[in-house]
Scaffold this motif. Structure first.
Motif, PDB file in Angstrom:
ATOM      1  N   ASP A  74       0.861  -1.180   0.000  1.00  0.00           N
ATOM      2  CA  ASP A  74       0.000   0.000   0.000  1.00  0.00           C
ATOM      3  C   ASP A  74       0.900   1.234   0.000  1.00  0.00           C
ATOM      4  O   ASP A  74       1.228   1.785   1.063  1.00  0.00           O
ATOM      5  CB  ASP A  74      -0.913  -0.022   1.230  1.00  0.00           C
ATOM      6  N   ILE A  75       1.327   1.655  -1.174  1.00  0.00           N
ATOM      7  CA  ILE A  75       2.350   2.680  -1.315  1.00  0.00           C
ATOM      8  C   ILE A  75       1.925   3.741  -2.322  1.00  0.00           C
ATOM      9  O   ILE A  75       0.976   3.555  -3.081  1.00  0.00           O
ATOM     10  CB  ILE A  75       3.683   2.070  -1.772  1.00  0.00           C
ATOM     11  N   ASP A  76       2.656   4.829  -2.333  1.00  0.00           N
ATOM     12  CA  ASP A  76       2.515   5.847  -3.362  1.00  0.00           C
ATOM     13  C   ASP A  76       3.564   5.547  -4.426  1.00  0.00           C
ATOM     14  O   ASP A  76       4.761   5.741  -4.199  1.00  0.00           O
ATOM     15  CB  ASP A  76       2.741   7.244  -2.764  1.00  0.00           C
ATOM     16  N   PRO A  77       3.156   5.046  -5.596  1.00  0.00           N
ATOM     17  CA  PRO A  77       4.131   4.645  -6.624  1.00  0.00           C
ATOM     18  C   PRO A  77       5.115   5.744  -6.980  1.00  0.00           C
ATOM     19  O   PRO A  77       6.306   5.471  -7.182  1.00  0.00           O
ATOM     20  CB  PRO A  77       3.243   4.277  -7.814  1.00  0.00           C
ATOM     21  N   ALA A  78       4.657   6.989  -7.061  1.00  0.00           N
ATOM     22  CA  ALA A  78       5.541   8.082  -7.445  1.00  0.00           C
ATOM     23  C   ALA A  78       6.637   8.294  -6.410  1.00  0.00           C
ATOM     24  O   ALA A  78       7.804   8.514  -6.758  1.00  0.00           O
ATOM     25  CB  ALA A  78       4.724   9.367  -7.626  1.00  0.00           C
ATOM     26  N   VAL A  79       6.274   8.209  -5.136  1.00  0.00           N
ATOM     27  CA  VAL A  79       7.257   8.395  -4.064  1.00  0.00           C
ATOM     28  C   VAL A  79       8.280   7.268  -4.079  1.00  0.00           C
ATOM     29  O   VAL A  79       9.484   7.489  -3.949  1.00  0.00           O
ATOM     30  CB  VAL A  79       6.548   8.459  -2.692  1.00  0.00           C
ATOM     31  N   VAL A  80       7.789   6.039  -4.243  1.00  0.00           N
ATOM     32  CA  VAL A  80       8.690   4.887  -4.237  1.00  0.00           C
ATOM     33  C   VAL A  80       9.608   4.929  -5.455  1.00  0.00           C
ATOM     34  O   VAL A  80      10.808   4.663  -5.353  1.00  0.00           O
ATOM     35  CB  VAL A  80       7.874   3.579  -4.221  1.00  0.00           C
TER      36      VAL A  80
END
Length: 360
Positions: A132-138
């Motif tokens: 459950d992540i923010d793809p752009a941040v990762v």
């Protein structure tokens, strides 16, 4: 996490499978495992051995090892007796992690650095993030930490370690007076292949059906009074990256290995000679379809670690990952086209007189 791979390279003349997935996979070479390997060797100096034992398979219970009086030879039996026969002629039996104690204690610091820079490079690596992540941040974080990584100008070539073919049958018997049950296994090693098309996928499904039908026969035998084994099953699966295997396995009482072995051989021979029936195939199709239906119904509940494992197999073994929705629709369309003649014909490639290994 390169330490175990590095030790293997020094110990085995730089012949290692850098991408992992076998005995030197990323999970085996992680720092925790490395620390565990060091701890086990340290404890061995005090006469303390660490090992593992399968206490049960399904409803079949085994007698636990005595944690005090068990002999070290029992814990080492699989490594020293089992692998040289199963993986006959290959380098795998001599390449088990984490390495020899004398190498761990004496390798030069520069050697491990050179190994890291030679093998831990972008064209050997994949970074998998699931959650459950923010793809752009990762993605930004990945670019910051790994974006500058470059391949060495003279990168060494990774060698594919093979498991040689043998025309005869191999066998090994590992004994232990403390065991309350015996496992008998007949294995037929087969060169692995990559599923690249829908036709390859259907061929894989047919192997699954074959294993299900043979397993059902073995299960029916196990439920009869005086059965030669308590549990038995069969199936096709990956053994190590260059090799798959079709295997039949049974668990029986001590002293019953010969009868269990005869029963396994009899049923595999029966399947090879006479094949299966239409009724058996339809039941196996129904079982397989029900399994896919359940996976599809629970598609939104898939654990992140299961997705990670799927992506790892795609990277290491080129396993297709079209997704459960696609697979479910494909299996519904493919199963009606699979004929009994096609499945029975698999006997010629799955049950053979060569590359056979018997393990008791």
């Amino acid at each position: 996490i390169c330490v175990a791979d590095g030790i293997s390279a020094m110990q085995h003349f730089s012949i290692t499978d850098i991408r992992g997935g076998g005995h030197f996979s990323g999970r085996l070479t992680a720092p925790l495992c490395f620390a565990g390997g060091i701890a086990k060797q340290y404890l061995r100096g005090f006469g303390i051995e660490v090992g593992a034992h399968i206490a049960s398979i399904g409803s079949v219970q085994d007698k636990p090892f005595d944690p005090v009086s068990i002999e070290p030879d029992t814990l080492l039996a699989v490594q020293e007796k089992f692998f040289p026969v199963l993986l006959y002629g290959s380098k795998y039996p001599d390449r088990l992690p984490i390495g020899k104690e004398e190498i761990l204690k004496t390798f030069p610091y520069q050697t491990i650095r050179d190994f890291y820079h030679a093998w831990y490079r972008p064209d050997n690596m994949a970074l998998i993030v699931v959650g459950d992540i923010d793809p752009a941040v990762v993605e930004k974080s990945i670019q910051e930490h790994f974006g500058k990584a470059k391949n060495p100008k003279k990168a060494p070539i990774r060698q594919e370690i093979q498991i040689p073919h043998h025309a005869d049958s191999k066998a090994v018997v590992v004994t232990d007076k403390e065991m309350s049950s015996t496992q008998v296994q007949v294995m037929f090693k087969i060169p692995s292949r990559i599923d690249e098309t829908q036709g390859d996928y259907v061929a894989s499904v047919m192997k699954t059906l074959y294993g299900l039908m043979l397993s059902q026969r073995l299960t029916e035998i196990s439920q009869k009074p005086g059965a030669p084994f308590m549990y038995a099953g069969a199936g096709y699966s990956s053994l190590l990256r260059p090799t798959d295997a079709f295997m039949a396995v049974a668990m029986c009482a001590p002293g019953g290995s010969m009868e269990a072995f005869k029963a396994l051989l009899t049923e595999t021979e029966r399947a090879q000679r006479y094949g299966f029936t239409e009724g058996e195939l339809e039941r196996a199709k129904a079982m397989l379809l029900a399994s896919y239906e359940q996976s599809y119904a629970n598609r939104d509940k898939t654990l992140s670690e299961n997705r990670v494992d799927e992506y790892i197999r795609a990277f290491l073994e080129h396993e297709p990952i079209p997704g459960i929705a696609f697979e479910y629709n494909l299996i519904k369309a493919a199963l009606p086209t699979v004929t009994l003649e096609q499945v029975n014909a698999l006997s010629k490639s799955l049950i053979t007189d060569d590359n056979r290994v018997v393990i008791v």
